[in-house]
Design a protein around this motif. Structure first.
Motif, short mmCIF file in Angstrom:
data_model
loop_
_atom_site.label_atom_id
_atom_site.label_comp_id
_atom_site.label_asym_id
_atom_site.label_seq_id
_atom_site.Cartn_x
_atom_site.Cartn_y
_atom_site.Cartn_z
N ALA A 185 0.83 -1.21 0.00
CA ALA A 185 0.00 0.00 0.00
C ALA A 185 0.86 1.26 0.00
N LEU A 186 1.95 1.21 -0.75
CA LEU A 186 2.85 2.36 -0.84
C LEU A 186 2.74 3.01 -2.20
N GLN A 187 2.46 4.31 -2.22
CA GLN A 187 2.49 5.13 -3.42
C GLN A 187 3.08 6.48 -3.02
N ILE A 188 4.30 6.74 -3.49
CA ILE A 188 5.00 7.96 -3.07
C ILE A 188 5.61 8.67 -4.28
N GLU A 189 5.94 9.92 -4.06
CA GLU A 189 6.69 10.71 -5.03
C GLU A 189 7.91 11.30 -4.33
N THR A 190 9.08 11.16 -4.97
CA THR A 190 10.31 11.64 -4.37
C THR A 190 10.80 12.90 -5.08
N THR A 191 11.40 13.80 -4.30
CA THR A 191 12.03 15.00 -4.85
C THR A 191 13.41 15.15 -4.22
N PRO A 192 14.39 15.66 -4.97
CA PRO A 192 15.74 15.78 -4.43
C PRO A 192 15.90 17.05 -3.59
N LEU A 193 16.77 16.99 -2.60
CA LEU A 193 17.14 18.21 -1.89
C LEU A 193 17.84 19.16 -2.84
N ASN A 194 18.69 18.63 -3.70
CA ASN A 194 19.43 19.44 -4.67
C ASN A 194 19.55 18.61 -5.94
N ALA A 195 18.88 19.04 -6.99
CA ALA A 195 18.86 18.27 -8.23
C ALA A 195 20.22 18.19 -8.91
N GLN A 196 21.15 19.05 -8.50
CA GLN A 196 22.49 19.06 -9.11
C GLN A 196 23.51 18.27 -8.29
N SER A 197 23.07 17.20 -7.66
CA SER A 197 23.95 16.41 -6.77
C SER A 197 24.79 15.42 -7.59
N TRP A 198 25.64 15.95 -8.42
CA TRP A 198 26.45 15.13 -9.32
C TRP A 198 27.82 14.88 -8.72
N MET A 199 28.21 13.62 -8.63
CA MET A 199 29.54 13.23 -8.18
C MET A 199 30.45 13.19 -9.40
N VAL A 205 16.98 12.77 -0.66
CA VAL A 205 15.65 13.03 -1.21
C VAL A 205 14.65 13.05 -0.07
N ARG A 206 13.50 13.63 -0.34
CA ARG A 206 12.36 13.51 0.55
C ARG A 206 11.19 12.96 -0.27
N PHE A 207 10.21 12.36 0.41
CA PHE A 207 9.09 11.78 -0.33
C PHE A 207 7.79 12.01 0.43
N THR A 208 6.71 12.07 -0.35
CA THR A 208 5.37 12.27 0.19
C THR A 208 4.41 11.32 -0.53
N GLY A 209 3.20 11.21 0.04
CA GLY A 209 2.19 10.33 -0.54
C GLY A 209 1.60 9.46 0.54
N SER A 210 1.47 8.17 0.28
CA SER A 210 0.95 7.27 1.30
C SER A 210 1.90 7.18 2.50
N HIS A 211 3.17 7.42 2.27
CA HIS A 211 4.20 7.46 3.30
C HIS A 211 5.03 8.73 3.07
N SER A 212 5.61 9.25 4.13
CA SER A 212 6.48 10.42 3.99
C SER A 212 7.77 10.19 4.76
N GLY A 213 8.83 10.82 4.31
CA GLY A 213 10.10 10.66 4.99
C GLY A 213 11.25 11.16 4.13
N VAL A 214 12.44 10.68 4.45
CA VAL A 214 13.65 11.09 3.73
C VAL A 214 14.45 9.85 3.37
N GLY A 215 15.43 10.03 2.51
CA GLY A 215 16.29 8.93 2.12
C GLY A 215 17.37 9.40 1.18
N TYR A 216 17.93 8.46 0.45
CA TYR A 216 18.99 8.76 -0.51
C TYR A 216 18.69 8.08 -1.83
N LEU A 217 19.15 8.72 -2.90
CA LEU A 217 19.01 8.20 -4.25
C LEU A 217 20.38 8.19 -4.92
#
Length: 360
Positions: free
Chosen positions: A318-332, A343-355
């Motif tokens: 039952a997870l449906q989320i959308e993620t957005t980056p803290l900084n879209a220019q996070s290029w190594m 990243v952070r995400f919202t929707g059925s669940h909310s929180g933070v993570g890494y991409l």
């Protein structure tokens, strides 16, 4: 002889193996899809053991110790920190002492804010003390970058740890604590990467809490947050027609965790995998057909088109989320360049993570 292995010498050595050549890039991202003749194989059913598996595995071609942290300061401003140590065997051999060793080491460190992304890279030759990992007591290091166990270190929790790195325009020092044991990814630590047998041994510590200080352009900032450690080792983690991956580590509400990835294949039949990790540490693999990942927004990054916002669905959870980056220019902008950031995400669940996204 200078003990320091320069970027030029490291890349030159990889070129001798075909890793830095156009042919290697046709064999999966960074040559990770090349044949693994002479190296140890990843096979299902092998039990991971600790603390031994915290240490290096020179019989396998490649492995990494990978830490990411989602952090905030006293004003609620968000940051990300990354610390990674890679070991690469240039040829099949278990020789791990002196200049005869085929082991080379590469370190990546990064700091991300909403307005800036800083990255650094360093290289070392194995066998001469400039870089390495010890399982007991636990320590991973390259030059002055260090991750080490502190007093009271638990082999199963991989904690407490102190993590530090410094570069020209940033540095950080973080303490990581965890009350929960590490978790096995994939099927009891066997993480399949294709339908043709490519795989890695993979475990994580997703329950870290973090506290410490980071500095950007000379300004010290006290931070707290959550962190995640990934450990993988393999000899052929990609198939030759897999061009890169899109990988998420997500901190869900109520201390649940989610790891998932998409391995992109040239014919478009991408390979999906992931694990749902409950608050009590139970790690359950997700069926490949249960994961839906689709880019929502494309960003111009370092001359590339990179999908920096995503829609993710796992209907069975039952997870449906959308993620957005803290900084879209996070290029190594490292030798093998990639996108890596919080990243952070919202929707059925909310929180933070890494991409992390490679091969673009």
């Amino acid at each position: 002889m200078n003990a320091r292995l320069t970027r030029r010498h490291f890349v030159g050595g990889l070129a001798l193996m075909g890793v830095a050549t156009p042919r290697a890039w046709a064999q999966g991202f960074a040559g990770l899809g090349r044949d693994a003749d002479g190296f140890a194989s990843v096979i299902p059913g092998r039990a991971l053991t600790f603390p031994a598996d915290h240490g290096p595995h020179p019989e396998f071609r490649i492995e990494w110790w990978y830490l990411t942290a989602n952090l905030i300061d006293a004003s609620g401003n968000a940051y990300g920190a990354q610390w990674t140590l890679f070991r690469q065997a240039m040829a099949p051999s278990t020789q791990d002492h002196g200049w005869a060793t085929p082991q080379v080491w590469m370190g990546h460190a990064g700091i991300t804010s909403a307005t800036a992304h800083h990255a650094a890279e360093t290289f070392a030759r194995g066998g001469i003390g400039q870089a390495g990992v010890t399982a007991t007591p636990f320590r991973a290091w390259i030059d002055a970058w260090d991750t080490r166990g502190l007093d009271g270190f638990s082999d199963m929790n991989v904690a407490p740890l102190e993590v530090s790195a410094s570069a020209e325009n940033f540095n950080y020092r973080l303490r990581l604590d965890a009350k929960q044991p590490l978790v096995l990814q994939g099927d009891a630590g066997y993480s399949r990467k294709s339908e043709r047998g490519q795989a890695s041994y993979y475990y994580s510590q997703p329950y870290f809490t973090a506290a410490g200080t980071l500095a950007i352009d000379g300004k010290d900032i006290a931070v707290t947050g959550r962190a995640w450690m990934d450990r993988e080792y393999s000899s052929q983690p990609l198939a030759s027609d897999q061009t890169g991956w899109d990988w998420f580590s997500l901190h869900l509400p109520n201390d649940e965790k989610l790891m998932l990835f998409r391995l992109r294949q040239k014919d478009g039949s991408h390979y999906f995998a992931g694990n749902w990790i409950t608050a009590d540490g139970k790690s359950a693999p997700l069926p490949t057909d249960a994961i839906a990942m689709a880019p929502m927004a494309i960003t111009d990054v370092a001359g590339r088109k990179v999908p920096t916002a995503w829609r993710i669905a796992i209907q069975s959870r039952a997870l449906q989320i959308e993620t957005t980056p803290l900084n879209a220019q996070s290029w190594m902008a490292t030798t093998f360049s990639y996108w890596e950031g919080p990243v952070r995400f919202t929707g059925s669940h909310s929180g933070v993570g890494y991409l992390e996204m490679t091969g673009y």
